[in-house]
Structures are given as structure tokens and as C-alpha cells.
Design a protein around this motif. Structure first.
Motif, PDB file in Angstrom:
ATOM      1  N   VAL A   1      21.049 -25.686  68.836  1.00  0.00           N
ATOM      2  CA  VAL A   1      19.601 -25.478  68.936  1.00  0.00           C
ATOM      3  C   VAL A   1      19.172 -25.435  70.399  1.00  0.00           C
ATOM      4  CG1 VAL A   1      17.317 -26.370  68.316  1.00  0.00           C
ATOM      5  CG2 VAL A   1      19.184 -26.468  66.662  1.00  0.00           C
ATOM      6  N   VAL A   2      19.736 -26.295  71.228  1.00  0.00           N
ATOM      7  CA  VAL A   2      19.420 -26.269  72.663  1.00  0.00           C
ATOM      8  C   VAL A   2      19.785 -24.905  73.250  1.00  0.00           C
ATOM      9  CG1 VAL A   2      20.107 -27.192  74.927  1.00  0.00           C
ATOM     10  CG2 VAL A   2      19.552 -28.760  73.052  1.00  0.00           C
ATOM     11  N   GLN A   3      20.968 -24.398  72.915  1.00  0.00           N
ATOM     12  CA  GLN A   3      21.416 -23.097  73.437  1.00  0.00           C
ATOM     13  C   GLN A   3      20.465 -21.975  73.007  1.00  0.00           C
ATOM     14  OE1 GLN A   3      23.936 -22.647  75.659  1.00  0.00           O
ATOM     15  NE2 GLN A   3      23.977 -24.880  75.667  1.00  0.00           N
ATOM     16  N   ILE A   4      20.012 -22.016  71.765  1.00  0.00           N
ATOM     17  CA  ILE A   4      19.077 -20.996  71.280  1.00  0.00           C
ATOM     18  C   ILE A   4      17.771 -21.057  72.066  1.00  0.00           C
ATOM     19  CG2 ILE A   4      17.588 -20.359  69.333  1.00  0.00           C
ATOM     20  CD1 ILE A   4      19.981 -21.062  67.486  1.00  0.00           C
ATOM     21  N   LEU A   5      17.205 -22.250  72.200  1.00  0.00           N
ATOM     22  CA  LEU A   5      15.932 -22.386  72.914  1.00  0.00           C
ATOM     23  C   LEU A   5      16.075 -21.985  74.382  1.00  0.00           C
ATOM     24  CD1 LEU A   5      14.614 -25.716  71.338  1.00  0.00           C
ATOM     25  CD2 LEU A   5      13.845 -23.374  70.841  1.00  0.00           C
ATOM     26  N   GLN A   6      17.186 -22.364  75.012  1.00  0.00           N
ATOM     27  CA  GLN A   6      17.399 -21.994  76.405  1.00  0.00           C
ATOM     28  C   GLN A   6      17.593 -20.486  76.555  1.00  0.00           C
ATOM     29  OE1 GLN A   6      20.591 -24.674  77.592  1.00  0.00           O
ATOM     30  NE2 GLN A   6      19.113 -26.168  78.384  1.00  0.00           N
ATOM     31  N   SER A   7      18.263 -19.848  75.594  1.00  0.00           N
ATOM     32  CA  SER A   7      18.467 -18.399  75.670  1.00  0.00           C
ATOM     33  C   SER A   7      17.144 -17.643  75.554  1.00  0.00           C
ATOM     34  CB  SER A   7      19.439 -17.928  74.584  1.00  0.00           C
ATOM     35  OG  SER A   7      18.814 -17.914  73.316  1.00  0.00           O
ATOM     36  N   LEU A   8      16.150 -18.261  74.929  1.00  0.00           N
ATOM     37  CA  LEU A   8      14.829 -17.650  74.782  1.00  0.00           C
ATOM     38  C   LEU A   8      13.888 -18.027  75.925  1.00  0.00           C
ATOM     39  CD1 LEU A   8      14.362 -18.195  70.939  1.00  0.00           C
ATOM     40  CD2 LEU A   8      14.993 -16.072  72.121  1.00  0.00           C
ATOM     41  N   ASN A   9      14.386 -18.801  76.889  1.00  0.00           N
ATOM     42  CA  ASN A   9      13.592 -19.254  78.045  1.00  0.00           C
ATOM     43  C   ASN A   9      12.312 -19.958  77.620  1.00  0.00           C
ATOM     44  OD1 ASN A   9      15.386 -18.324  80.065  1.00  0.00           O
ATOM     45  ND2 ASN A   9      14.626 -16.240  79.736  1.00  0.00           N
ATOM     46  N   VAL A  10      12.439 -20.801  76.613  1.00  0.00           N
ATOM     47  CA  VAL A  10      11.292 -21.541  76.097  1.00  0.00           C
ATOM     48  C   VAL A  10      11.304 -22.945  76.697  1.00  0.00           C
ATOM     49  CG1 VAL A  10      10.279 -22.523  74.008  1.00  0.00           C
ATOM     50  CG2 VAL A  10      11.321 -20.263  73.934  1.00  0.00           C
ATOM     51  N   PRO A  11      10.184 -23.367  77.301  1.00  0.00           N
ATOM     52  CA  PRO A  11      10.129 -24.766  77.755  1.00  0.00           C
ATOM     53  C   PRO A  11      10.032 -25.688  76.540  1.00  0.00           C
ATOM     54  CG  PRO A  11       8.038 -23.664  78.163  1.00  0.00           C
ATOM     55  CD  PRO A  11       8.977 -22.624  77.615  1.00  0.00           C
ATOM     56  N   PHE A  12      10.847 -26.735  76.519  1.00  0.00           N
ATOM     57  CA  PHE A  12      10.821 -27.665  75.390  1.00  0.00           C
ATOM     58  C   PHE A  12      11.170 -29.059  75.860  1.00  0.00           C
ATOM     59  CE2 PHE A  12      15.087 -25.990  75.651  1.00  0.00           C
ATOM     60  CZ  PHE A  12      15.941 -27.011  75.281  1.00  0.00           C
ATOM     61  N   GLU A  13      10.629 -30.013  75.127  1.00  0.00           N
ATOM     62  CA  GLU A  13      10.906 -31.424  75.378  1.00  0.00           C
ATOM     63  C   GLU A  13      11.973 -31.880  74.405  1.00  0.00           C
ATOM     64  OE1 GLU A  13       9.556 -33.369  77.812  1.00  0.00           O
ATOM     65  OE2 GLU A  13       8.606 -31.508  78.474  1.00  0.00           O
ATOM     66  N   THR A  14      12.799 -32.821  74.831  1.00  0.00           N
ATOM     67  CA  THR A  14      13.789 -33.395  73.928  1.00  0.00           C
ATOM     68  C   THR A  14      13.621 -34.905  73.884  1.00  0.00           C
ATOM     69  OG1 THR A  14      15.487 -33.581  75.655  1.00  0.00           O
ATOM     70  CG2 THR A  14      15.486 -31.567  74.335  1.00  0.00           C
ATOM     71  N   ILE A  15      13.903 -35.455  72.722  1.00  0.00           N
ATOM     72  CA  ILE A  15      13.919 -36.903  72.519  1.00  0.00           C
ATOM     73  C   ILE A  15      15.293 -37.242  71.967  1.00  0.00           C
ATOM     74  CG2 ILE A  15      12.878 -38.880  71.341  1.00  0.00           C
ATOM     75  CD1 ILE A  15      10.867 -37.482  73.140  1.00  0.00           C
ATOM     76  N   ASN A  16      15.982 -38.150  72.644  1.00  0.00           N
ATOM     77  CA  ASN A  16      17.318 -38.577  72.231  1.00  0.00           C
ATOM     78  C   ASN A  16      17.193 -39.647  71.152  1.00  0.00           C
ATOM     79  OD1 ASN A  16      19.946 -39.429  71.928  1.00  0.00           O
ATOM     80  ND2 ASN A  16      20.255 -39.925  74.084  1.00  0.00           N
ATOM     81  N   ILE A  17      17.505 -39.273  69.913  1.00  0.00           N
ATOM     82  CA  ILE A  17      17.346 -40.211  68.795  1.00  0.00           C
ATOM     83  C   ILE A  17      18.457 -41.252  68.756  1.00  0.00           C
ATOM     84  CG2 ILE A  17      15.972 -38.672  67.386  1.00  0.00           C
ATOM     85  CD1 ILE A  17      19.318 -38.952  66.138  1.00  0.00           C
ATOM     86  N   LEU A  18      19.498 -41.071  69.551  1.00  0.00           N
ATOM     87  CA  LEU A  18      20.584 -42.057  69.579  1.00  0.00           C
ATOM     88  C   LEU A  18      20.187 -43.326  70.321  1.00  0.00           C
ATOM     89  CD1 LEU A  18      23.648 -39.726  70.269  1.00  0.00           C
ATOM     90  CD2 LEU A  18      22.922 -40.726  68.089  1.00  0.00           C
TER      91      LEU A  18
END
Length: 181
Positions: free
Chosen positions: A111-128
Motif C-alpha cells: 500500500v505504501v508503494q502504491i501511494l508513493q507511486s501516485l505521489n500522494v501525501p499521506f500520514e502513517t500510524i504504526n499500529i505495532l
């Protein structure tokens, strides 16, 4: 299958708070950016959280109508409010295992690779980083697995749904609308 006489059945074990598992908070200091650092799991489960379930062994009869299993909701009102704030304060939020710079799961990485390939700014939260967050988020989204992608405050889906939407072009359209709003 022949049923056993009820006198030969073992008694149903009842809940004992003394034998409840302990959910001690982590000792590591939380990072300042971690909005979920203050959420610790309860050290005991109240008897009000017990939920009746059916007989665990089909074919056997018990003198009681069912057995009991502990079920304590991890989605507290405070956690729900925090999750509402997080998913509504960013156009795209990904709850994942690891970070966008260091994914710790192949599905999260996809999912990260897909979002980065689309040049979309996104926030991530590490659920671990927080078990209560991980369990509460499953209830919040009614989705049992991670990653979980939110677009404009709405749950979009996990890895498989994101991949399919990317292949069909639906994801690109939705993200374009989100970025323009």
C-alpha cells in the motif's frame, strides 16, 4: 454421537479477575508524535464485560445455557474521539505495521508503494507501537486486518481492496478528488 449423562460433564469454568491476563503498559518512552501513547490496556476485566456464547463442544449438553468468554471493548470513547480526529485531520491516513520509511509487513509495504507511486501525501500510524490501538482500530473500522487506508475520513480498505482499486483506476480518481477538495 451419543450424549453423555450430564453428571459426567466437567463444570463450566467461571471468570476470575485474579486469573485475568495482565496488560501492563510498555516501559519505553513514547515518541512525541505518537498520539496513542497514553492508551494502556486495562489490568483487569470487569464482570460486566462478560458475554454469553454457545456451547463450545457441539453435541454435548450442559446444564447451563452457555459458557462465558471475556470480551472487553478496546475502543473506548476517548480512543474513538482520537481516531476520529486523526482520520479527519488528514486527507489520506494509513494505519500500518511499521512506517512508510520502514514497513514491517509485506501488505503494508504494498500500500505504501502504491501511494508513493501516485505521489500522494499521506500520514502513517504504526499500529505495532500500541496493542490497544491495534485492537481498538479493528472495532473502529469493523475490519480485522492491517493495513487500513482512510481517505477523507472514510475507511477505504486494506491491501487487497487498495490493489484492486489501483488496477482499475478507481483509487487514482478518488485520491485526485480528495487532493482537489
Amino acid at each position: 454421537m451419543a450424549s453423555l449423562p450430564s453428571a459426567t460433564l466437567a463444570p463450566v469454568t467461571t471468570f476470575s479477575p485474579a486469573r485475568a491476563p495482565s496488560f501492563a503498559p510498555r516501559t519505553a518512552a513514547p515518541s512525541p508524535a505518537n498520539k496513542f501513547a497514553g492508551y494502556a490496556a486495562p489490568s483487569s476485566v470487569s464482570p460486566r464485560a462478560l458475554t454469553a456464547v454457545g456451547n463450545p463442544v457441539p453435541g454435548l449438553r450442559s446444564r447451563t445455557s452457555g459458557t462465558f468468554r471475556c470480551f472487553a471493548s478496546a475502543l473506548t470513547p476517548q480512543l474513538k474521539n482520537t481516531l476520529d480526529t486523526v482520520v479527519n485531520s488528514h486527507k489520506v491516513v494509513l494505519f500500518m505495521k511499521g512506517t512508510k520509511d520502514f514497513p514491517q509487513c509485506g501488505f503494508s509495504n504494498t500500500v505504501v508503494q502504491i501511494l508513493q507511486s501516485l505521489n500522494v501525501p499521506f500520514e502513517t500510524i504504526n499500529i505495532l507501537e500500541n496493542e490497544l490501538l491495534r485492537q481498538g482500530l479493528k472495532e473502529y473500522s469493523s475490519w480485522p486486518t492491517f493495513p487500513q487506508l482512510y481517505i477523507e475520513g472514510e475507511f477505504f480498505g486494506g491491501c487487497d481492496i487498495t490493489v484492486e482499486a489501483f488496477k482499475s483506476g478507481e483509487l487514482q480518481e478518488l485520491l485526485e478528488k480528495a487532493m482537489c477538495s
